[in-house]
Structure formats: structure tokens, C-alpha cells
Write a protein that holds these residues in place. Structure first.
Motif, PDB file in Angstrom:
ATOM      1  N   PHE A  71       2.709  -3.020   7.804  1.00  0.00           N
ATOM      2  CA  PHE A  71       2.189  -1.682   7.520  1.00  0.00           C
ATOM      3  C   PHE A  71       2.163  -0.882   8.815  1.00  0.00           C
ATOM      4  O   PHE A  71       1.587  -1.329   9.810  1.00  0.00           O
ATOM      5  CB  PHE A  71       0.787  -1.847   6.934  1.00  0.00           C
ATOM      6  CG  PHE A  71       0.107  -0.606   6.476  1.00  0.00           C
ATOM      7  CD1 PHE A  71       0.795   0.453   5.910  1.00  0.00           C
ATOM      8  CD2 PHE A  71      -1.280  -0.498   6.584  1.00  0.00           C
ATOM      9  CE1 PHE A  71       0.132   1.586   5.451  1.00  0.00           C
ATOM     10  CE2 PHE A  71      -1.956   0.623   6.141  1.00  0.00           C
ATOM     11  CZ  PHE A  71      -1.245   1.671   5.572  1.00  0.00           C
ATOM     12  N   CYS A  83      -5.615  -1.999   6.104  1.00  0.00           N
ATOM     13  CA  CYS A  83      -5.430  -2.018   4.650  1.00  0.00           C
ATOM     14  C   CYS A  83      -6.615  -2.769   4.043  1.00  0.00           C
ATOM     15  O   CYS A  83      -6.648  -3.998   4.068  1.00  0.00           O
ATOM     16  CB  CYS A  83      -4.109  -2.679   4.295  1.00  0.00           C
ATOM     17  SG  CYS A  83      -3.782  -2.767   2.517  1.00  0.00           S
ATOM     18  N   CYS A  87      -6.305  -0.627  -1.197  1.00  0.00           N
ATOM     19  CA  CYS A  87      -5.031  -0.929  -0.529  1.00  0.00           C
ATOM     20  C   CYS A  87      -4.757  -2.425  -0.573  1.00  0.00           C
ATOM     21  O   CYS A  87      -3.647  -2.852  -0.889  1.00  0.00           O
ATOM     22  CB  CYS A  87      -5.077  -0.447   0.916  1.00  0.00           C
ATOM     23  SG  CYS A  87      -3.621  -0.903   1.898  1.00  0.00           S
TER      24      CYS A  87
END
Length: 199
Positions: A71, A83, A87
């Protein structure tokens, strides 16, 4: 000529050696005192591998064949996941609750971070690793490029953004590279497929 007896003697010796080396009792079980190979107990490890496709080049997968992602909003040094909550439901942290064992990934690049909830998450080159909830079977890669921030992880920890040459290098890089002799973004069509990273 005495070739016939010599060949016969060698054949007899080979048969007797074969018979000596085979210590299997009737019923297929090894005879007492015979050497036995045991299957490795991998129940105490999380297994990771590398796979290759024409589009992506080499990338990291888990034991189910699902690709690992990184990410862009995460931090590699020190490793930190950004996250959380919803998420983390869509992008499942790759747990590192057991010893990570990898084929094709430099073990020195692999690490573990502790998430706020106390769970351990795998990192590669400092980046936390995830699987995508919509990837269901081996070969799925539905998270690639999602939101312009989620990318399949190369064996060296780099993100794969479309130019596979980037992840076939053993050097960490965050920018894709292309062949100088081909237009940007295009992969040369000639030559053998790249060899697997040598770890």
C-alpha cells in the motif's frame, strides 16, 4: 576374451547392492534399523512463493496462490501500516504469527511488524503485506492498481505498477524500468523469459 564373465559379475554385484540397499519389509514398511525420510513439518511456518506471468513478471504469492500487495500510504522505515478498520477488512494483513518461510524471496528483506491490535504482520523490504478480499482463487489479481495505491509485491519488495522489468531486478526500486530499445511501457517481445530471482 573374458568380457562375458566380467559383465555377468558386474551385473550380479549391482543386483546384490540393490538388494542390500532395499530394506523394505513385506507390506511396504521399512525394516527395523533402516533409514527413513521424514516429511518436513511445516505446520509451524507461513509459506510464501513467487509466481510469474507474462504481464506481471515475478511476484510474491501465499500458500493459496494469492498475490501479496503493498500500500502506497504505508511506511517502510520503520514499518507502519496505515490500513486499519474497514480498510483491513478489504485488504487483509498477511499474518506473521508463525515463522515466515519463502522460496524466491531474499529472507533478509522479510520482517514482522506489530499492528495496533497486537497481531503480527509480514513485511517485505519494510512494507506491510496484504491480500485482497476479492481475490478468491490462485491467479486472481483484482486488487492490482486499485485506487492508484495498491500494487502487487515483487520478490525484492518493490511494487509492480505495470512494467515487469522492475520486479525482475534484485535491486529494490520503486520506479518501473523499461527497455531502452522499446517504447515506454512496452515489453520487448524477443528473448527468453527472465530467470527467477536467485534467492
Amino acid at each position: 576374451m573374458r568380457r562375458g564373465p566380467a559383465i555377468t559379475a558386474l551385473a550380479a554385484l549391482a543386483i546384490s547392492l540393490t538388494a542390500c540397499g532395499s530394506q523394505t519389509a513385506p507390506g511396504g514398511e521399512a525394516a527395523p534399523g533402516a533409514l527413513q525420510a521424514k516429511n518436513a513439518d511445516l505446520g509451524g511456518a507461513n509459506l510464501y512463493f513467487i509466481a510469474n506471468t507474462e504481464q506481471m513478471g515475478w511476484f510474491v504469492i501465499d500458500a493459496d496462490g494469492l498475490p501479496l500487495y503493498r500500500f502506497d500510504k504505508d511506511v517502510p522505515k520503520p514499518s507502519k501500516s496505515n490500513c486499519e478498520g474497514e480498510c483491513a477488512k478489504a485488504w487483509k494483513p498477511v499474518l506473521a504469527d508463525k515463522t515466515p518461510m519463502a522460496t524466491g524471496i531474499d529472507p533478509i528483506t522479510m520482517g514482522v511488524l506489530t499492528r495496533p491490535d497486537g497481531t503480527k504482520q509480514l513485511t517485505i523490504a519494510g512494507y506491510p503485506q496484504y491480500t485482497y478480499a476479492e481475490d478468491k482463487v490462485s491467479g486472481d489479481m483484482k486488487g492490482q492498481g486499485k485506487g492508484g495505491t495498491w500494487w502487487v509485491t515483487a520478490p525484492n519488495g518493490a511494487k509492480i505498477t505495470g512494467a515487469k522489468a522492475q520486479n525482475n531486478s534484485n535491486k529494490s526500486s520503486s520506479t518501473p524500468s523499461t527497455s531502452p530499445s522499446s517504447p515506454a511501457g512496452q515489453t520487448p517481445q524477443s528473448g527468453p523469459p527472465p530467470a527467477a530471482p536467485g534467492y
